[in-house]
Design an enzyme around this catalytic site. Structure first.
Site, mmCIF file in Angstrom:
data_model
loop_
_atom_site.group_PDB
_atom_site.id
_atom_site.type_symbol
_atom_site.label_atom_id
_atom_site.label_comp_id
_atom_site.label_asym_id
_atom_site.label_seq_id
_atom_site.Cartn_x
_atom_site.Cartn_y
_atom_site.Cartn_z
ATOM 1 N N LYS A 187 0.831 -1.206 0.000
ATOM 2 C CA LYS A 187 0.000 0.000 0.000
ATOM 3 C C LYS A 187 0.872 1.266 0.000
ATOM 4 C CE LYS A 187 -3.436 -2.834 -0.005
ATOM 5 N NZ LYS A 187 -4.243 -3.312 1.081
HETATM 6 C C1 LIG Z 1 -5.147 -4.474 1.541
HETATM 7 C C2 LIG Z 1 -6.636 -4.416 1.604
HETATM 8 C C3 LIG Z 1 -7.355 -4.818 2.735
HETATM 9 C C4 LIG Z 1 -6.730 -5.530 3.907
HETATM 10 O O1 LIG Z 1 -5.680 -4.866 4.488
HETATM 11 P P1 LIG Z 1 -4.600 -5.705 5.373
HETATM 12 O O2 LIG Z 1 -3.805 -4.615 6.000
HETATM 13 O O3 LIG Z 1 -3.822 -6.537 4.420
HETATM 14 O O4 LIG Z 1 -5.360 -6.496 6.364
HETATM 15 C C5 LIG Z 1 -8.726 -4.633 2.739
HETATM 16 N N1 LIG Z 1 -9.373 -4.109 1.688
HETATM 17 C C6 LIG Z 1 -8.726 -3.742 0.561
HETATM 18 C C7 LIG Z 1 -9.500 -3.166 -0.570
HETATM 19 C C8 LIG Z 1 -7.337 -3.903 0.484
HETATM 20 O O5 LIG Z 1 -6.700 -3.580 -0.643
#
Ligand SMILES: *Cc1c(COP(=O)(O)O)cnc(C)c1O
Length: 391
Positions: A187
């Site tokens: 991210k």
């Molecule tokens: C990455 C992501 C999540 C989950 O996040 P984590 O930190 O990996 O638990 C949830 N929703 C979306 C759309 C994502 O891209």
């Protein structure tokens, strides 16, 4: 240099600089490894970066989604509307609370949740609408907010793709009742694993803090400061806390967010320019009234997607697919009886989408390499000769 251009190019990658490492080391040398001052510092910095009043840091984006569902009172018998195209965690958080995700279809050009489809799926059991800012572009918040108000529903933003984006001049993080971010390495900024939930509502913020700490009404540091051992567990919560050394990393990373977003936008513009000339690869549509954060760069192919995917992978390019519609996964088919035909726009888009590498440390020559390889792969699959494309 040749090694660099020939190396595997992933679809996303974190960037860790010396100042990030120094910040983590300082936290490790401090008295507090967890539940210390760096958690609150990071929360404040994050809240002000996204124009929110409160930010609550948690152990992952998924924990943040679970906490959001919990504090909104989602439980057995309730329905929560989520888009068909998202990461499975969006829908899973609803299941954690014993409720039912109802899958809305997406708009064909942006793949963002379609407000018309949401409206069709609202029932007497609906409690929450979850907007997912797919690829980094904010959803239609004006329409979704109106729908939520008209029907007395809460609006949650799964903003895991859209940190740094804005809608009609308002930053993501201040657009919904609760806004959930992920700090996973792929991210925009990372704490290794981690998440953040923002809100303008002090009561929801307090409930989030309690939920991340077993449902207990105070935390360890508050008790140390007020000289007491007493605490009360008022509801069932989880250990969804994040450590101080992770928050030190997060705060250090956050300072670089504007620069990284600008870098992502420059690379996306380079891709756009190339795809204006390449036949058979169409970038997703963008709306004029919002600023895109470009977590993902997604193209729609007029070619055999899996053939193109294989060609890119053989050329060392880490293309990916985001996402198979959630209602087509075995778990949801088995538990909820979902199937093909329920979200036709999402299902047909899924067959043609491909995510291309995009991260701030990428270079223009990297973009050129991806675009050129993609152009070759598309013409090869169209001629049915995809096996010969790999170098
Ligand atoms: C990455 C992501 C999540 C989950 O996040 P984590 O930190 O990996 O638990 C949830 N929703 C979306 C759309 C994502 O891209």
């Amino acid at each position: 240099m040749t090694r660099r251009t020939q190396s595997f190019l992933p679809y996303g990658r974190q960037q860790i600089d010396e100042d990030d490492i120094a910040a983590v080391v300082a936290a490790l040398r401090s008295d507090w490894l967890t539940t210390g001052p760096r958690v609150g510092d990071f929360e404040q910095a994050f809240a002000s970066a996204v124009g929110a009043t409160h930010a609550v840091a948690v152990s992952s984006g998924t924990a943040g989604l679970h906490a959001a569902m919990h504090v909104l009172g989602v439980g057995p018998g309730d329905e929560v509307i989520v888009p068909a195209i998202t990461f499975v965690a969006t829908a899973n958080a609803v299941r954690f609370c014993g409720a039912t995700p109802v899958f809305a279809d997406v708009q064909p050009d942006t793949l963002l949740i379609d407000p018309d489809s949401v409206a069709q799926r609202i029932t007497a059991r609906t409690k929450v609408i979850v907007a997912v800012d797919y690829a980094g572009q904010p959803c239609d918040y004006a329409e979704l907010t109106l729908l939520a108000r008209q029907h007395g529903l809460a609006l949650v933003a799964d903003a895991c793709h859209s940190l740094g984006a804005s809608y009609q001049g308002q930053p993501v993080g201040s657009l919904a009742d609760l806004n959930v971010f992920s700090l996973h390495p792929v991210k925009h900024i990372t704490t290794g694993e981690g998440g953040m939930v923002t809100t303008a509502d002090p009561q929801l913020a307090a409930a989030l803090r309690r939920f991340r700490n077993h449902g207990i009404d105070s935390d360890h540091r508050q008790r140390t400061q007020s000289g007491t051992w007493r605490y009360d567990m008022v509801e069932l919560g989880y250990n969804y806390r994040i450590t101080d050394f992770q928050c030190a990393l997060g705060e250090s990373q956050l300072r670089k967010l504007p620069e990284w977003i600008a870098g992502r936008r420059r690379l996306a513009a380079d891709y756009d320019q190339r795809f204006a000339e390449i036949e058979g690869a169409l970038p997703l549509a963008r709306r004029d009234d919002r600023d895109h954060a470009y977590h993902l760069y997604v193209v729609r192919l007029a070619a055999n997607r899996d053939g193109v995917f294989d060609s890119l992978r053989r050329a060392g390019i880490g293309a990916n697919v985001h996402y198979m519609p959630v209602h087509l996964h075995s778990y949801y088919r088995g538990q909820l009886g979902t199937r093909e035909g329920m979200c036709p726009v999402a299902e047909s888009a899924f067959e043609h989408i491909l995510t291309l590498p995009l991260f701030p440390a990428m270079t223009r020559p990297d973009v050129e390499r991806v675009a050129a390889t993609l152009a070759l792969a598309i013409s090869a699959t169209r001629q049915g000769t995809e096996r010969q494309v790999a170098p």
